[in-house]
Design an enzyme around this catalytic site. Structure first.
Site, PDB file in Angstrom:
ATOM      1  N   LEU A   1     -23.896   6.850  -4.301  1.00 31.94           N
ATOM      2  CA  LEU A   1     -23.268   8.161  -4.478  1.00 31.94           C
ATOM      3  C   LEU A   1     -22.673   8.199  -5.881  1.00 31.94           C
ATOM      4  O   LEU A   1     -21.906   7.323  -6.262  1.00 31.94           O
ATOM      5  CB  LEU A   1     -22.188   8.390  -3.427  1.00 31.94           C
ATOM      6  CG  LEU A   1     -21.529   9.781  -3.392  1.00 31.94           C
ATOM      7  CD1 LEU A   1     -20.966  10.070  -1.999  1.00 31.94           C
ATOM      8  CD2 LEU A   1     -20.402   9.926  -4.422  1.00 31.94           C
TER       9      LEU A   1
ATOM     10  N   SER B   1     -23.773  16.920 -12.902  1.00 32.62           N
ATOM     11  CA  SER B   1     -24.339  18.173 -13.412  1.00 32.62           C
ATOM     12  C   SER B   1     -24.844  18.049 -14.840  1.00 32.62           C
ATOM     13  O   SER B   1     -25.653  18.867 -15.295  1.00 32.62           O
ATOM     14  CB  SER B   1     -23.301  19.299 -13.329  1.00 32.62           C
ATOM     15  OG  SER B   1     -22.154  18.974 -14.110  1.00 32.62           O
ATOM     16  N   SER B   2     -24.396  17.016 -15.565  1.00 32.51           N
ATOM     17  CA  SER B   2     -24.827  16.844 -16.951  1.00 32.51           C
ATOM     18  C   SER B   2     -24.462  15.441 -17.424  1.00 32.51           C
ATOM     19  O   SER B   2     -23.859  14.668 -16.687  1.00 32.51           O
ATOM     20  CB  SER B   2     -24.169  17.890 -17.871  1.00 32.51           C
ATOM     21  OG  SER B   2     -22.757  17.706 -17.899  1.00 32.51           O
TER      22      SER B   2
ATOM     23  N   TYR C   1      -6.149  11.718 -22.693  1.00 37.61           N
ATOM     24  CA  TYR C   1      -7.418  11.198 -22.171  1.00 37.61           C
ATOM     25  C   TYR C   1      -7.365   9.676 -22.060  1.00 37.61           C
ATOM     26  O   TYR C   1      -7.759   9.097 -21.044  1.00 37.61           O
ATOM     27  CB  TYR C   1      -8.561  11.634 -23.086  1.00 37.61           C
ATOM     28  CG  TYR C   1      -9.912  11.089 -22.692  1.00 37.61           C
ATOM     29  CD1 TYR C   1     -10.614  11.643 -21.625  1.00 37.61           C
ATOM     30  CD2 TYR C   1     -10.494  10.030 -23.379  1.00 37.61           C
ATOM     31  CE1 TYR C   1     -11.861  11.151 -21.251  1.00 37.61           C
ATOM     32  CE2 TYR C   1     -11.730   9.525 -23.018  1.00 37.61           C
ATOM     33  CZ  TYR C   1     -12.401  10.086 -21.959  1.00 37.61           C
ATOM     34  OH  TYR C   1     -13.636   9.587 -21.593  1.00 37.61           O
TER      35      TYR C   1
END
Length: 246
Positions: free
Chosen positions: A5, A10-11, A140
């Site tokens: 998984l 998506s990108s 980040y």
């Protein structure tokens, strides 16, 4: 073949890793907030499921639907670049919700089944910022460094159940949509006093010849999956590797 998984497919790294592991014969569950099966030219041994790692309900529904898995790859993440002093607290929380708490929530969701079977692998995709600090990415970096510490401790905690916890640390990836996807989040985060400094920094990145490709990350993730030793950290990309070999 084992079932894997992957979050954030998506990108970028997630999509490339899903395609790569699919080609290697793994049963791939590619998750993303808005499922798009058209991202895969071949639907053989791949399922696309909706999953938002910031939503407990979404995580629960996805885990219920996908059934038993052997490998969890926590890849979903969002970027943030800007001066810390200009970054709203709500934006900081948004980054941590995905990059840090999302990873923790996914781990909690799969550990019980891994523990019961006394087998399983968790791979957390962090960043080369945990290897070397960089300016203008304090939030980040904090979110990824938290995952680094979490993974190190969790690896010891779960080894008694034969559950392996590994980290993959990609470097700078200019070919991904990572920065573009965060443009709206990063608006107004560079006040005028920071502009000159930031411009010089961006110019340095633009001249970089050693950086990380999507394929580097996908191949390194497979290496981490197959690693049976106590090695837990896998830099991905020429620039990331250089940080640990200098």
């Amino acid at each position: 073949m084992k079932t894997v998984l992957i979050t954030g497919c998506s990108s970028g790294y997630g999509l490339e890793t899903a395609r790569y592991l699919q080609a290697q014969g793994y049963n791939v569950i590619a998750t993303m907030r808005k499922p798009d099966l058209s991202l895969f030219s071949d639907s053989n041994n791949v399922r696309v499921l909706a999953l938002d790692v910031t939503s407990d309900a979404s995580i629960h529904a996805a885990i219920e639907e996908c059934g038993p898995i052997d490998i969890l790859i926590n890849n979903a993440g969002i970027g943030l670049l800007g001066a810390f002093e200009a970054t709203p607290v709500n934006t900081i929380r948004e980054v941590f919700d995905t990059n840090t708490f999302g990873v923790m929530a996914m781990c909690q969701a799969v550990i019980p089944q891994f523990r019961e079977r006394r087998a399983g692998t968790i791979i957390n995709v962090t960043s080369s910022v945990v290897l070397k600090a960089h300016p203008l990415v304090a939030v980040y970096t904090a979110s990824k460094t938290a995952v680094d510490g979490f993974s190190r401790s969790l690896a010891h905690e779960l080894e008694q159940f034969n559950i392996r916890v590994k980290q993959v640390e990609p470097g700078y990836g200019p070919t991904t949509a990572f920065a573009a996807n965060g443009q709206q989040r990063m608006q107004n985060l560079l006040p005028e006093p920071y502009i000159e400094y930031a411009s010089k920094l961006f110019a340095e990145f633009a001249r970089a010849t050693d950086y990380t490709l999507e394929t580097d990350v996908a191949e390194t993730i497979l290496k981490a999956i197959n690693e049976q030793s106590d090695v837990t950290h896998f830099p991905a990309g020429a620039d990331a590797i250089a940080l640990v070999t200098q």
